[in-house]
Design an enzyme around this catalytic site. Structure first.
Site, mmCIF file in Angstrom:
data_model
loop_
_atom_site.group_PDB
_atom_site.id
_atom_site.type_symbol
_atom_site.label_atom_id
_atom_site.label_comp_id
_atom_site.label_asym_id
_atom_site.label_seq_id
_atom_site.Cartn_x
_atom_site.Cartn_y
_atom_site.Cartn_z
ATOM 1 N N PHE A 52 43.011 -33.072 38.658
ATOM 2 C CA PHE A 52 42.962 -34.349 39.374
ATOM 3 C C PHE A 52 41.587 -34.486 40.023
ATOM 4 O O PHE A 52 41.070 -33.531 40.585
ATOM 5 C CB PHE A 52 44.076 -34.412 40.428
ATOM 6 C CG PHE A 52 44.341 -35.796 40.920
ATOM 7 C CD1 PHE A 52 45.095 -36.686 40.175
ATOM 8 C CD2 PHE A 52 43.829 -36.219 42.128
ATOM 9 C CE1 PHE A 52 45.349 -37.978 40.624
ATOM 10 C CE2 PHE A 52 44.070 -37.505 42.591
ATOM 11 C CZ PHE A 52 44.824 -38.385 41.835
ATOM 12 N N GLU A 89 49.154 -27.631 43.250
ATOM 13 C CA GLU A 89 49.550 -26.544 42.349
ATOM 14 C C GLU A 89 48.606 -25.336 42.394
ATOM 15 O O GLU A 89 48.899 -24.292 41.819
ATOM 16 C CB GLU A 89 49.627 -27.065 40.901
ATOM 17 C CG GLU A 89 50.753 -28.046 40.670
ATOM 18 C CD GLU A 89 50.469 -29.478 41.114
ATOM 19 O OE1 GLU A 89 51.442 -30.260 41.237
ATOM 20 O OE2 GLU A 89 49.290 -29.827 41.355
ATOM 21 N N VAL A 103 40.653 -33.508 47.125
ATOM 22 C CA VAL A 103 41.655 -34.435 47.643
ATOM 23 C C VAL A 103 40.903 -35.492 48.449
ATOM 24 O O VAL A 103 40.186 -35.168 49.394
ATOM 25 C CB VAL A 103 42.691 -33.720 48.544
ATOM 26 C CG1 VAL A 103 43.793 -34.684 48.962
ATOM 27 C CG2 VAL A 103 43.282 -32.501 47.846
ATOM 28 N N ILE A 104 41.048 -36.750 48.033
ATOM 29 C CA ILE A 104 40.357 -37.851 48.708
ATOM 30 C C ILE A 104 41.391 -38.693 49.454
ATOM 31 O O ILE A 104 42.423 -39.059 48.892
ATOM 32 C CB ILE A 104 39.581 -38.716 47.694
ATOM 33 C CG1 ILE A 104 38.549 -37.851 46.967
ATOM 34 C CG2 ILE A 104 38.903 -39.898 48.399
ATOM 35 C CD1 ILE A 104 37.858 -38.538 45.818
ATOM 36 N N THR A 160 47.793 -43.688 52.453
ATOM 37 C CA THR A 160 49.110 -43.144 52.819
ATOM 38 C C THR A 160 48.922 -41.726 53.359
ATOM 39 O O THR A 160 47.847 -41.139 53.211
ATOM 40 C CB THR A 160 50.041 -43.097 51.591
ATOM 41 O OG1 THR A 160 49.541 -42.109 50.680
ATOM 42 C CG2 THR A 160 50.129 -44.455 50.901
ATOM 43 N N HIS A 193 49.826 -39.084 52.115
ATOM 44 C CA HIS A 193 49.813 -38.125 51.013
ATOM 45 C C HIS A 193 48.665 -37.119 51.149
ATOM 46 O O HIS A 193 48.829 -35.933 50.892
ATOM 47 C CB HIS A 193 49.701 -38.893 49.687
ATOM 48 C CG HIS A 193 49.789 -38.041 48.474
ATOM 49 N ND1 HIS A 193 50.966 -37.470 48.054
ATOM 50 C CD2 HIS A 193 48.846 -37.660 47.579
ATOM 51 C CE1 HIS A 193 50.744 -36.772 46.958
ATOM 52 N NE2 HIS A 193 49.463 -36.876 46.647
ATOM 53 N N ARG A 206 29.591 -33.396 48.260
ATOM 54 C CA ARG A 206 30.002 -31.993 48.382
ATOM 55 C C ARG A 206 30.124 -31.293 47.029
ATOM 56 O O ARG A 206 30.414 -30.109 46.957
ATOM 57 C CB ARG A 206 31.317 -31.919 49.145
ATOM 58 C CG ARG A 206 31.114 -32.203 50.622
ATOM 59 C CD ARG A 206 32.391 -32.619 51.337
ATOM 60 N NE ARG A 206 32.135 -32.873 52.748
ATOM 61 C CZ ARG A 206 31.535 -33.947 53.240
ATOM 62 N NH1 ARG A 206 31.106 -34.891 52.437
ATOM 63 N NH2 ARG A 206 31.342 -34.092 54.534
#
Length: 155
Positions: free
Chosen positions: A22, A58, A81-82, A86, A88, A127
């Site tokens: 992802f 995962e 992870v951006i 929400t 999430h 990054r």
């Protein structure tokens, strides 16, 4: 006082690299940075194993499975992870961080955290080889140092 410190020598060491697919646009750059850092410090490319997983959630399980084999001196976890609109983000980023830490403590194998958590795509790009360096390379360097520091500890 005795000081035990890890050297930056990856010669003869084996590393596992767990990578989230992802946000591949970012994670592929993190992998490039990690592999470059490992090889520049003496690791052999044929001693590196990459495991691809769907996302950051995962990563801890795959890292644990690699660590438990006893075949790897360290495992490097790479993901991105951006933040969205929400909650999430908080769940995924928090559990990925907790999970990787837990794997390291439960297995005794250094698990390096190279999971970028960013508010925006621009921050993530920065990054992953942009203005803020490459967090994949940083995670690889931390793994090398930890392997050698732990090797210097009394048994």
């Amino acid at each position: 006082m005795t000081i035990i410190s890890g050297t930056m020598d990856a010669s003869g060491r084996r590393f596992g690299v767990v990578t989230a697919r992802f946000n591949d646009f970012i994670t592929s750059r993190l992998v490039e940075g990690a592999v470059d850092a490992l090889v520049r410090h003496g690791a052999k490319a044929d001693q590196l194993v990459q495991v691809l997983v769907p996302g950051a959630w995962e990563i801890p399980l795959a890292a644990k499975k690699l660590a438990e084999t006893g075949k790897y001196d360290a495992v490097i976890c790479l993901g991105c992870v951006i933040r969205g609109q929400t909650p999430h983000f908080e769940y995924v980023a928090g559990e990925a961080a907790k999970g990787t830490a837990q794997v390291s403590l439960s297995t005794g194998v250094p698990i390096s955290f190279g999971i970028v958590t960013a508010d925006t795509l621009e921050q993530a790009i920065d990054r992953a080889g942009g203005k803020a360096g490459n967090k994949g390379a940083d995670a690889a360097l931390a793994a090398i140092e930890m392997v050698n520091a732990l090797a210097g500890l009394p048994r």
